[in-house]
Enzyme design. Sequence first.
Site, short mmCIF file in Angstrom:
data_model
loop_
_atom_site.label_atom_id
_atom_site.label_comp_id
_atom_site.label_asym_id
_atom_site.label_seq_id
_atom_site.Cartn_x
_atom_site.Cartn_y
_atom_site.Cartn_z
N ASN A 157 -34.27 -30.15 58.24
CA ASN A 157 -33.41 -29.01 58.51
C ASN A 157 -32.85 -29.09 59.93
O ASN A 157 -33.62 -29.08 60.89
CB ASN A 157 -34.21 -27.70 58.37
CG ASN A 157 -33.35 -26.47 58.63
OD1 ASN A 157 -32.38 -26.22 57.92
ND2 ASN A 157 -33.69 -25.71 59.66
N GLU A 158 -31.54 -29.25 60.04
CA GLU A 158 -30.86 -29.21 61.34
C GLU A 158 -31.46 -30.19 62.35
O GLU A 158 -31.59 -29.85 63.54
CB GLU A 158 -30.88 -27.79 61.90
CG GLU A 158 -30.23 -26.81 60.96
CD GLU A 158 -29.89 -25.51 61.62
OE1 GLU A 158 -30.32 -25.28 62.76
OE2 GLU A 158 -29.18 -24.70 61.00
N GLU A 265 -27.81 -21.71 54.21
CA GLU A 265 -27.87 -20.43 54.91
C GLU A 265 -26.43 -19.98 55.12
O GLU A 265 -25.57 -20.80 55.44
CB GLU A 265 -28.50 -20.53 56.32
CG GLU A 265 -29.98 -20.79 56.35
CD GLU A 265 -30.51 -21.01 57.79
OE1 GLU A 265 -29.75 -20.81 58.75
OE2 GLU A 265 -31.68 -21.40 57.92
N TYR A 297 -28.87 -15.62 54.52
CA TYR A 297 -29.91 -15.52 55.53
C TYR A 297 -29.98 -14.06 55.99
O TYR A 297 -29.00 -13.56 56.52
CB TYR A 297 -29.57 -16.44 56.71
CG TYR A 297 -30.73 -16.64 57.64
CD1 TYR A 297 -31.72 -17.56 57.35
CD2 TYR A 297 -30.84 -15.88 58.80
CE1 TYR A 297 -32.81 -17.73 58.19
CE2 TYR A 297 -31.93 -16.05 59.64
CZ TYR A 297 -32.89 -16.97 59.33
OH TYR A 297 -33.97 -17.13 60.17
#
Length: 481
Positions: A157-158, A265, A297
């Site tokens: 994630n990211e 998200e 989100y």
Amino acid sequence: MRLSAALLAFGAKLAAAVISLEVQGSDFVNPNTGDRFQVVGVAYQPGGSAGYNPALGFDPLSDGAKCLRDAALMQILGINAIRVYNLDPDLNHDECASIFNAAGMYMMIDVNSPLVGQALDGSAPWTTYTSTYLNRTFAIVEAFRHYPNTLLFFSGNEVISDAASGKIDPAYVRAVTRDIKNYIAKHSDRTIPVGYSAADVRSVLFDSWNYFQCSDASDPNDTSRADIFALNSYSWCGDSSFTTSGYNDLVAGFTGTSIPVFFSEYGCNVPAPRVFTEVGTIYSSEMMPVFSGGVVYEYANEVSDFGLVNISSDGTVDILQDFYTLQNQYSKVDFTTIQATKANSSAVTPPVCSSKLVNATGFETNFTLPSLPPGAAEIISKGVSPLPSGKIVTISDWTVNYTVRNPNGTVLTNLAVKPLANDAANMPGTNTASSSTTTTSSSGSATTTAKKNAGLGRADLVWAPAVALGAVMPCLFTMLL
Ligand SMILES: *[C@@H]1O[C@H](CO)[C@@H](O)[C@H](O)[C@H]1NC(C)=O
Ligand SMILES: *[C@@H]1O[C@H](CO)[C@@H](O)[C@H](O)[C@H]1NC(C)=O
Ligand SMILES: *[C@@H]1O[C@H](CO)[C@@H](O)[C@H](O)[C@H]1NC(C)=O
Ligand SMILES: *[C@@H]1O[C@H](CO)[C@@H](O)[C@H](O)[C@H]1NC(C)=O
Ligand SMILES: *[C@@H]1O[C@H](CO)[C@@H](O)[C@H](O)[C@H]1NC(C)=O
Ligand SMILES: *[C@@H]1O[C@H](CO)[C@@H](O)[C@H](O)[C@H]1NC(C)=O
Ligand SMILES: *[C@@H]1O[C@H](CO)[C@@H](O)[C@H](O)[C@H]1NC(C)=O
Ligand SMILES: *[C@@H]1O[C@H](CO)[C@@H](O)[C@H](O)[C@H]1NC(C)=O
């Protein structure tokens, strides 16, 4: 307040509410009907990063009574999937997984956590790509692979959010994707999609997508190729539009994708209150040819003020106005037609991995991935030991016992999960809001409280702290540390 879950007798037949979805080309597909699935999801991490605590023995899916409360509210909202960020493979998730399954909701599972050693360190991924890390990652797969409603695993994630991380991290993220897919191929009786959840940093977004979706020309069965690509995008703020938000650039950029693309998200909260007009565009003919929906989100409110409900320490829930605003936007979408639309049968051939696929200066162009760290091959071959497990169990009581209040302070009565018919995913309207009674102990307010946040809403600003800390964390949780 624990659920009494009678364990499934050996061999007993148990109705599963959802059919395990498959990735076919750039679509999520129900293999029984051939229908394409649009994600109508919500991020579910009550307590933020503190909602996962292996030392104290809880995570967001370890308490059946709380999951029952939240699944009932999500049914009323119209959700068909949750994303859960931080989980402990050694806890029992059977009640929660069974509740969300019966409620017609799929689970997107992040394999990582913010704790040391439980994610790649984006500033030096080679230091954290170890067999201990992979063992925990495979343990998450073991803990969730048995549930029919496990939709996918996020391998990262990211991790990539600027040129510097684009230089050193892609090969490691792709290697972890490869390792999880190899583990699933060896140990799972069904294929479960694996892919990456990206920060919406446009300078490296499409390079990341290409790096993960491309296929090795010399190996058509290349298991390091991602099955899905998702992005955390906060570019639609207020009552924006397809072009003002830059969604048009996303559609143009991802057109021709060989794998499903969706928002992992969304839901910018500046200005507040949110109007959620992006919902009408996400599930429109402008987006759906390329996107497979998105995840709002987030369900539970934290200091960053993205929540749809406030959860008190005693488990009482105050529904926030954003919940009803979002529900109202969903109600305008014809999901009955959308979710019954046949998938596109023409699969797109993935691009062949080559340096020509990436543009950003310095972005990784080496497609030869790091080899497995010492000891990891044996774990893939023999399986995690001791082996975490999971199974669908019978839930004997669907009634929610926690107090749940509307924004105007009235208490919801007769709140319960409505178990859906076999094969059904949840849709707006399957569980209509229970009746409400007035109460004197109103702590809610009909008017929207002023949101005090630090001007969040631009992805480039929001995700920067995660990079600075060299951490791999679900978005805003970093800011709480
Ligand atoms: C591997 O994971 C399992 C399940 O979480 C755990 O019990 C075991 O101790 C781990 N083994 C190693 C070598 O880390
Ligand atoms: C790279 O640049 C070319 C030329 O501008 C463009 O066609 C292509 O879509 C870009 N690729 C990515 C991954 O951004
Ligand atoms: C790829 O996988 C297919 C199906 O498992 C198999 O028949 C084929 O031989 C594999 N090709 C290569 C080059 O390994
Ligand atoms: C199906 O996918 C192909 C390949 O991307 C595309 O050309 C075509 O327009 C798609 N058809 C529909 C109905 O979306
Ligand atoms: C590409 O990455 C592999 C694996 O890390 C490495 O062995 C190789 O030297 C790299 N190639 C180049 C040209 O840097
Ligand atoms: C909720 O309360 C009722 C009445 O006290 C009880 O029968 C039921 O088992 C409880 N349900 C749960 C899920 O705790
Ligand atoms: C309170 O809010 C709920 C949900 O919006 C609504 O159904 C109910 O009619 C309201 N009750 C009163 C007394 O305002
Ligand atoms: C929800 O929680 C926030 C943050 O703790 C607080 O400011 C707000 O007043 C709460 N709203 C309701 C309706 O409880």
